[in-house]
Scaffold this active site. Structure first.
Site, PDB file in Angstrom:
ATOM      1  N   THR A 135      42.435  38.227  43.826  1.00 16.08           N
ATOM      2  CA  THR A 135      43.709  37.768  44.371  1.00 16.08           C
ATOM      3  C   THR A 135      43.999  38.419  45.713  1.00 16.08           C
ATOM      4  OG1 THR A 135      44.593  37.419  42.159  1.00 16.08           O
ATOM      5  CG2 THR A 135      46.190  37.635  43.938  1.00 16.08           C
ATOM      6  N   LYS A 162      48.033  34.048  46.917  1.00 14.31           N
ATOM      7  CA  LYS A 162      49.414  33.930  46.477  1.00 14.31           C
ATOM      8  C   LYS A 162      50.236  33.259  47.574  1.00 14.31           C
ATOM      9  CE  LYS A 162      49.231  36.021  42.436  1.00 14.31           C
ATOM     10  NZ  LYS A 162      49.604  35.341  41.171  1.00 14.31           N
ATOM     11  N   ASP A 190      47.938  30.039  44.223  1.00 17.03           N
ATOM     12  CA  ASP A 190      48.871  30.269  43.127  1.00 17.03           C
ATOM     13  C   ASP A 190      50.271  30.395  43.717  1.00 17.03           C
ATOM     14  OD1 ASP A 190      50.255  30.903  40.863  1.00 17.03           O
ATOM     15  OD2 ASP A 190      49.196  32.760  40.431  1.00 17.03           O
ATOM     16  N   GLU A 218      47.718  26.462  41.483  1.00 18.38           N
ATOM     17  CA  GLU A 218      48.262  26.927  40.214  1.00 18.38           C
ATOM     18  C   GLU A 218      49.790  26.942  40.252  1.00 18.38           C
ATOM     19  OE1 GLU A 218      47.837  30.891  37.320  1.00 18.38           O
ATOM     20  OE2 GLU A 218      46.532  30.614  39.067  1.00 18.38           O
ATOM     21  N   ASP A 243      50.269  27.110  34.517  1.00 14.66           N
ATOM     22  CA  ASP A 243      50.251  28.492  34.053  1.00 14.66           C
ATOM     23  C   ASP A 243      51.541  28.792  33.302  1.00 14.66           C
ATOM     24  OD1 ASP A 243      50.059  31.197  33.592  1.00 14.66           O
ATOM     25  OD2 ASP A 243      49.949  31.790  35.680  1.00 14.66           O
ATOM     26  N   LYS A 267      46.491  32.735  29.001  1.00 15.32           N
ATOM     27  CA  LYS A 267      46.649  34.180  29.115  1.00 15.32           C
ATOM     28  C   LYS A 267      47.056  34.758  27.769  1.00 15.32           C
ATOM     29  CE  LYS A 267      48.042  34.088  33.995  1.00 15.32           C
ATOM     30  NZ  LYS A 267      49.151  34.355  34.952  1.00 15.32           N
TER      31      LYS A 267
END
Length: 365
Positions: A135, A162, A190, A218, A243, A267
Site C-alpha cells: 500500500t 489510497k 482503494d 476498491e 470491501d 477480511k
C-alpha cells in the site's frame, strides 16, 4: 484434553512509516492478542485489531467480549471439536466481528498445532508462500511517485494506492505514479468509501481515459450504499472490489444479487474468522465473483492466518497482506516473514508463533 485458559493481551506495535487513508492516519498497529491453551500446553493465537473507522470495534470492547462470553463459550471444551466450538463462538454474542475472528483463528491455530500441521495444510492447502501487494498512503503526487519507485525497488510489483480524499487530485496522483513505475507494475486503487457515486464514476473514467491502466478500484463509495456501488460498477470499465460493503454472507448475497461489484475483499476481522471467511470465498467463487483476502492493520498473528487462508484456498487476484510489513518492531516470535512481495509461511505447526511480546511504543520524532 480440554481448553483450560483463554487470555488477552493488548499490543501496540510501531510502524516504520505513517499509514494514511481517506479515513484515518496511524503510526501504530493496535490490537488485542488472544491465547487459547489446552491441558497439554499447546497454545493457539488470534488477534482483534482496533478499527474505529471501519468495524467500530475498540481494544476495550474486543477484550471485554473475549474475556467474557467468548471465553465462556469455549472453556472446558474439546479443542478437536472445532466446528462445534466455532458455532459456539458465533452464537455467543451479536456483532463483535473482530473479537470473534480472534478466537476463531486461535482455535484453528490450536487445532493445527495439536495435529502437528502448518495452518495452511490443516486448511487443505500445500503452498508455503503467497504474494502480496503493498500500500501507498495518501500523499501528494511527487512524494507518491518517489514512494512507488522505492516499493518497486523493494520487490513489489502490485501497488495499492489510497485515494478518496480529492477526486481531481486523485487522478493527478495516479498519473504521477504510473509515469514513475512504468507499464509493467500493476496499480490498484482503494478509495476507502471516500467518493460519492458521481465522483467515483468521474474519477475512474478520467483515469481510464488517461491510460493509467488501473487493475481495480476498491470500495469507491460508502459501504452501506449498495445501489451506489452498483451504479459505479455499471458505468465504468475498471473492475470494482467490495470491501466495507461485505461483512458476512447476507452482504455478499446482496452484492451478487444487485451485481454491485465485480470482486470481494474478504477480511478475517470483518467476517469473524477463518470459518466464515472460507464460506465467503466459496460463495463468491460459485457466483463468479472475483476474490482477494485482505487485512486491517494487524500483526503477524492475523496476517499469518490470512496468508494461510490464501495458501489453502487461493484468490483470483493478488491478495492484500502487507499490513505486518509496515511494523518496524514485531511483537511476534516466529510466524510469517516477508521477502519483498512474497509472504513466507513457516514450516511449523499452526501459525508457527512461539510467543507474543509488547514492543516499545512508537513516538513521533
Amino acid at each position: 484434553m480440554p481448553i483450560i485458559d483463554v487470555t488477552t493481551q493488548v499490543v501496540s506495535a510501531p510502524l516504520h512509516t505513517p499509514f494514511v487513508t481517506a479515513l484515518r492516519r496511524t503510526t501504530t498497529t493496535d490490537t488485542v492478542v488472544v491465547t487459547v491453551t489446552d491441558t497439554d500446553g499447546h497454545r493457539g493465537y488470534g488477534e482483534a485489531p482496533q478499527v474505529w473507522k471501519v468495524t467500530g470495534e475498540s481494544l476495550a470492547g474486543a477484550r471485554a467480549c473475549i474475556d467474557g462470553p467468548l471465553r465462556a463459550a469455549v472453556l472446558g471444551r474439546d479443542p478437536d471439536d472445532l466446528q462445534a466450538l466455532l458455532r459456539a463462538v458465533r452464537g455467543a454474542a451479536v456483532a463483535n466481528h473482530g473479537a470473534k475472528g480472534a478466537v476463531d483463528v486461535a482455535l484453528h491455530d490450536l487445532a493445527a498445532r495439536r495435529a502437528g500441521l502448518p495452518l495452511a495444510r490443516y486448511l487443505g492447502g500445500a503452498a508455503d508462500t503467497v504474494r502480496t501487494d503493498v500500500t501507498l498512503s495518501v500523499d501528494e503526487p511527487e512524494r507518491l511517485a518517489t514512494a512507488a519507485r522505492a516499493r518497486v525497488a523493494d520487490g513489489f510489483d502490485v501497488l495499492k494506492i489510497k485515494v478518496g480524499t480529492d477526486p481531481v487530485g486523485d487522478v493527478a496522483r495516479i498519473t504521477a505514479i504510473r509515469a514513475a513505475v512504468g507499464p509493467d507494475v500493476q496499480i490498484r486503487l482503494d478509495a476507502n468509501q471516500g467518493w460519492t457515486p458521481r465522483q467515483a464514476v468521474r474519477a475512474i473514467r478520467a483515469m481510464e481515459d488517461s491510460g493509467a491502466g488501473i487493475e481495480l478500484v476498491e470500495q469507491p463509495v460508502a459501504g452501506h450504499d449498495i445501489a451506489g456501488l452498483a451504479h459505479v460498477t455499471a458505468h465504468v470499465d475498471t473492475p470494482t472490489l467490495a470491501d466495507e460493503a461485505v461483512y458476512g454472507v447476507r452482504d455478499l448475497l446482496a452484492v451478487i444479487q444487485q451485481r454491485a461489484a465485480d470482486m470481494v475483499n474478504v477480511k478475517l476481522a470483518k467476517s469473524a474468522g477463518l470459518g466464515p471467511a472460507r464460506t465467503l470465498l466459496e460463495l463468491a467463487a460459485a457466483a463468479g465473483v472475483g476474490t482477494m483476502v485482505g487485512s486491517m492493520m494487524e500483526t503477524h498473528v492475523g496476517l499469518g492466518a490470512a496468508a494461510s487462508l490464501v495458501a489453502a484456498y487461493g484468490t483470483t487476484a493478488v491478495s492484500d497482506l502487507d499490513a505486518a510489513w509496515w511494523i518496524s518492531d514485531t511483537p511476534v516470535v516466529g510466524g510469517i516473514r516477508y521477502d519483498g512481495a512474497t509472504v513466507l509461511l513457516p514450516d511449523a505447526p499452526g501459525l508457527g508463533i512461539e510467543g507474543v511480546v509488547d514492543p516499545p511504543m512508537h513516538t513521533e520524532p
